[in-house]
Design an enzyme around this catalytic site. Structure first.
Site, PDB file in Angstrom:
ATOM      1  N   GLY A 121       0.788  -1.224   0.000  1.00  0.00           N
ATOM      2  CA  GLY A 121       0.000   0.000   0.000  1.00  0.00           C
ATOM      3  C   GLY A 121       0.819   1.272   0.000  1.00  0.00           C
ATOM      4  N   HIS A 178     -13.828  12.377 -16.217  1.00  0.00           N
ATOM      5  CA  HIS A 178     -13.301  12.447 -17.581  1.00  0.00           C
ATOM      6  C   HIS A 178     -11.995  13.239 -17.671  1.00  0.00           C
ATOM      7  CE1 HIS A 178     -14.463  16.694 -18.092  1.00  0.00           C
ATOM      8  NE2 HIS A 178     -15.476  16.369 -17.304  1.00  0.00           N
TER       9      HIS A 178
END
Length: 208
Positions: free
Chosen positions: A69, A136
């Site tokens: 992680g 986006h």
């Protein structure tokens, strides 16, 4: 059937292992490698051993995921291995919503519930965690971690090694510099330089 070795045995590795076992019918974990396993042994048909076992496994077509992680340690291990991208694979959960035009580098894991919309580029060895939203035209550099519930609105660029904390938000058109950290629940309202930590709403620099 794709054969996969997990490199790292901490919390993130446990989550990835569970994800594969529950949701991937064409992926099989054959090894869990960590230098804390000083001697090789098998458990339920899975090899446990030190990271150096990678160099034997690649001859059998086994692909790697570095399931660590911590972004810096993940990069350190990848650099130590010095393997070509062809030796790594991606894991994209079936319950992630991913645009058809996604471009993603090798070694990246996309967790369940993540939403990735049109014209997004994600670098190698990233963690795109559960329930985050990548809108986006976003760009995510290698070794980044987008934590659970984080929101990247449109046209955002986070560079190498960035960590966006859980439930943080990056407003449109902004950039987060390499190896910076955005604290959990923070809102980034202006672009951030590299190698800093920012927290709050609006997010303010609190350290390096």
């Amino acid at each position: 059937m794709e054969l996969v070795a997990l490199i790292g045995s901490g919390g993130h590795a446990k989550v990835v292992e569970q994800m594969v076992e529950q949701s991937f019918t064409k992926v099989k974990i054959v090894a869990k490698l960590d230098d804390r396993f000083t001697n090789k042994f098998f458990k339920r048909g899975v090899l446990y051993g030190p990271i150096e076992e990678v160099f034997k496994l690649i001859h059998y077509g086994v692909k790697m995921i570095v399931t660590i992680g911590d972004n810096r340690i993940r990069k350190k291990v990848v650099n130590r291995l010095a393997l070509g991208e062809e030796h790594f694979t991606n894991l994209i959960h079936l319950k992630a919503v991913v645009a058809d035009d996604l471009e993603v580098g090798k070694g990246t894991v996309i967790m369940p519930g993540a939403i990735i919309n049109a014209d997004v580029e994600i670098g190698s060895h990233c963690i795109i965690n559960s329930g985050c939203i990548v809108e986006h035209d976003n760009r995510i550099g290698p070794f980044a971690h987008i934590c659970p519930g984080a929101v990247m609105t449109g046209n955002v660029h986070v560079k190498e090694g960035v960590m966006l904390g859980a439930n943080s938000t990056i407003l449109p058109g902004l950039e987060v510099g390499s190896w910076s950290t955005v604290g959990a629940g923070s809102t980034v309202t202006r672009s951030m330089a590299g190698h800093i930590t920012a927290v709050g709403s609006p997010a303010l620099e609190v350290g390096t």
